[in-house]
Design an enzyme around this catalytic site. Structure first.
Site, PDB file in Angstrom:
ATOM      1  N   ARG A  29       0.850  -1.199   0.000  1.00  0.00           N
ATOM      2  CA  ARG A  29       0.000   0.000   0.000  1.00  0.00           C
ATOM      3  C   ARG A  29       0.887   1.251   0.000  1.00  0.00           C
ATOM      4  O   ARG A  29       1.956   1.262   0.632  1.00  0.00           O
ATOM      5  CB  ARG A  29      -0.874  -0.024   1.256  1.00  0.00           C
ATOM      6  CG  ARG A  29      -1.860   1.118   1.410  1.00  0.00           C
ATOM      7  CD  ARG A  29      -2.951   1.087   0.408  1.00  0.00           C
ATOM      8  NE  ARG A  29      -4.084   1.922   0.796  1.00  0.00           N
ATOM      9  CZ  ARG A  29      -5.043   2.278  -0.055  1.00  0.00           C
ATOM     10  NH1 ARG A  29      -5.021   1.889  -1.322  1.00  0.00           N
ATOM     11  NH2 ARG A  29      -6.050   3.010   0.349  1.00  0.00           N
ATOM     12  N   THR A  52      -9.329   0.736  -9.923  1.00  0.00           N
ATOM     13  CA  THR A  52      -8.612  -0.286  -9.171  1.00  0.00           C
ATOM     14  C   THR A  52      -8.720  -1.529 -10.033  1.00  0.00           C
ATOM     15  O   THR A  52      -9.473  -1.555 -11.003  1.00  0.00           O
ATOM     16  CB  THR A  52      -9.250  -0.496  -7.767  1.00  0.00           C
ATOM     17  OG1 THR A  52      -9.079   0.690  -6.994  1.00  0.00           O
ATOM     18  CG2 THR A  52      -8.644  -1.664  -6.994  1.00  0.00           C
ATOM     19  N   SER A  82     -10.236  -0.245   0.890  1.00  0.00           N
ATOM     20  CA  SER A  82     -11.359  -1.199   0.885  1.00  0.00           C
ATOM     21  C   SER A  82     -11.001  -2.454   0.088  1.00  0.00           C
ATOM     22  O   SER A  82     -11.853  -3.343  -0.064  1.00  0.00           O
ATOM     23  CB  SER A  82     -12.594  -0.556   0.243  1.00  0.00           C
ATOM     24  OG  SER A  82     -12.995   0.578   0.969  1.00  0.00           O
ATOM     25  N   GLY A 127     -13.668  -1.404  -7.269  1.00  0.00           N
ATOM     26  CA  GLY A 127     -14.994  -0.828  -7.035  1.00  0.00           C
ATOM     27  C   GLY A 127     -15.082   0.083  -5.829  1.00  0.00           C
ATOM     28  O   GLY A 127     -16.171   0.269  -5.273  1.00  0.00           O
TER      29      GLY A 127
HETATM   30  N1  GLY Z   1      -8.283   3.251  -3.592  1.00  0.00           N
HETATM   31  C1  GLY Z   1      -9.335   2.390  -3.260  1.00  0.00           C
HETATM   32  C2  GLY Z   1      -9.072   1.577  -2.044  1.00  0.00           C
HETATM   33  O1  GLY Z   1      -7.939   1.280  -1.735  1.00  0.00           O
HETATM   34  O2  GLY Z   1      -9.997   1.219  -1.371  1.00  0.00           O
END
Ligand code: GLY
Length: 528
Positions: free
Chosen positions: A64, A338, A410, A429
């Site tokens: 991340r 995504t 998410s 999504g």
């Molecule tokens: N950028 C969307 C997520 O990581 O939830």
């Protein structure tokens, strides 16, 4: 299988060269970065959920993005303490420090069977020779044309005469090919240190961003213990914080286990699902964030006691208004991007990976001369408590911006296992990812095959705004009437959403069943 046929082909090419699922994951990750630049990229991040067959072990590779070290909690607020529109979405100030290059290098060196240079070769080829755009590319570029035009390199690479290219256009990315070649020869160092890193930092700072060389040099992927649960005989392994996905998924399943869900009539099923979604997303807003910075009470949130307490307040014939759980309200229904891919190899190694640069084409900013399109993942932080992000998600202190912190996600790459089958699933999504995975998991639990899991109708509740969002043509008029009588507000969306990719394996004979979402242009392939 992945969201783009060329990326799926790249994975198969690497498996056929003797690579394992982890080498194939590197190839698919890098190729998606080239051919699906609106969804993910080496300027972005992601989570790779791995099952290492040899050790019977699951691990989540956390690649991340992190907030730059110069980031501050109020960096997107003006002098009146209001969120500056677009500041966390467009341009390099919206970009977190990317994790994808470090994750690819780690996947390859720690788990792969082939050198990184081999696994990256298909992506380098597509970057150098180009790929052909389709209608989806045109729509995504159209949506982000303003942000892309603000960056000279982005406009040159991704647009034609400052406009979204017509389907059939050839996108060549020479600078990106050179950057990938550098990673292929030097590993993560090629990206996070030296001349390329200097170039990226210079470009970011010159356009108002706050990256430093230290930000890049200190970036590390983290191996994390996934979140686990059992739902009525089905094992669930899913994403840990800084994703909210696994925790919320487990919370929802735990609450559902208090009901005889399969025996409920249609309207009550949707109602109960909406109620468990509401409660899980409320907890998400309050408690979830980067576990390295705040104490996320994962064990408590995923406990059956907590689920019982939450489920006890669900009435079978009436809504609990979100306002009765907590204040704040908002609305949004914007595009989001995504990507997800799922892989299993002949040895039984598995990868479920969800990757992102956040909004389509991320920040729209390409660091000059590098071909690296930067994410705008900083918008996944809570810029101001209670203020919604692009997905309408609200957050609190747990997800406030701090230097070096990972923003809450998410993304929900997941493994499911029953006594006779295994499933590898996930989807893009935005805020709806978690409820899509929930619906897919329930379809699997009820015996559905891969096709049924990806293609059934979707609906979603995220606590705020207090309404059920649904794809068109999923709820009959009769169902809508019953849900309204329970007190639900329903918003029928203009279009379908998500792009799920599922592999199901039958344990008895190893037979595979795979399906790409009808809503996307992805492809499932089984290596010969
Ligand atoms: N950028 C969307 C997520 O990581 O939830």
């Amino acid at each position: 299988m992945s969201a783009h046929p060329l990326a799926t082909d790249a994975g198969i090419e690497i498996l056929n060269k003797g690579g394992n699922a982890f080498d194939a994951a590197v190839a698919v990750t890098a190729t998606l970065a080239v051919v699906e630049p609106y969804s993910s990229g080496i300027g972005g991040g992601g989570f790779w959920l791995l099952h290492i067959k040899r050790d019977s072990r699951d691990v989540m590779l956390d690649g991340r993005e992190r907030a730059p070290l110069a980031a501050t909690s109020d960096m997107y607020l003006d002098e009146n303490n209001d969120v500056v529109p677009g500041a966390s979405i467009d341009g390099p100030l919206s970009a977190g420090i990317p994790g994808v290059p470090a994750a690819m290098a780690h996947l390859s060196s720690r788990y792969g069977a082939l050198p990184l240079s081999v696994s990256l070769a298909p992506a380098i080829k597509y970057a150098s020779n180009g790929f052909t755009t389709d209608e989806h590319y045109r729509r995504m570029a159209e949506l982000r044309v303003q942000a892309l035009n603000a960056s000279a390199d982005a406009a040159r690479i991704f647009l034609r005469n400052k406009k979204a290219p017509e389907p059939g256009s050839l996108i060549i990315q020479d600078d990106l090919a050179a950057t990938l070649n550098l990673i292929a020869s030097k590993g993560a160092r090629g990206f996070y240190q030296g001349a390329l890193a200097e170039r990226m930092v210079k470009a970011v700072v010159s356009q108002g961003g706050i990256w430093s060389m230290e930000d890049l040099a200190s970036y590390r992927v983290v191996e994390r213990e996934p979140v686990r649960a059992r739902y009525k005989g089905m094992q669930v392994v899913s994403a840990a914080p800084p994703s909210s996905g696994g925790v919320a998924l487990v919370q929802m399943l735990n609450m559902l286990s208090k009901f005889d869900y399969s025996a409920l009539a249609d309207a009550q099923r949707v109602h109960v699902l909406a109620e468990v979604m509401r409660r899980a997303y409320r907890d998400r807003a309050e408690f979830l964030g980067d576990n390295d910075f705040i104490d996320v009470p994962v064990r408590q949130l995923t406990s059956t006691q907590h689920a019982t307490m939450l489920a006890n307040s669900i009435q079978l014939d009436a809504v609990t208004a979100s306002a009765a759980l907590a204040p704040v309200t908002t609305d949004t229904n914007k595009a989001k991007d995504t990507t997800h891919f799922s892989i299993i190899d002949g040895e039984g190694n598995r990868v479920s990976a969800t990757l992102s640069i956040n909004y389509p084409f991320g920040s729209g900013f390409v660091a000059t001369g590098t071909g690296v399109l930067l994410n705008d993942e900083m918008d996944d932080f809570s810029s101001k408590p209670g203020e919604p992000n692009i997905y309408g998600l609200v957050g609190a202190k747990a997800n406030a911006i701090e230097p070096g912190k990972r923003m809450l996600s998410s993304m929900t790459p997941t493994f499911l296992e029953t006594k006779d089958r295994i499933a590898i699933l996930g989807t893009p999504g935005g805020s709806r990812i978690i409820t899509m995975v929930l619906l897919g998991a329930l379809a699997f639990h009820e015996g559905g095959d891969a096709e049924q899991m990806v293609n059934s109708g979707r609906f979603h509740h995220q606590y705020l705004p207090d309404k059920i969002f649904t794809e068109p043509d999923v709820f009959s008029m009769q169902l809508q009437d019953k849900l309204s009588a329970f007190g639900h507000e329903i918003e029928i969306l203009d279009s379908d959403y998500g792009n799920m990719h599922i592999i199901v394996q039958h344990k008895k004979n190893g037979q595979l069943d795979a399906a790409a979402d009808r809503r996307g242009g992805g492809k499932a392939r089984i290596a010969p």
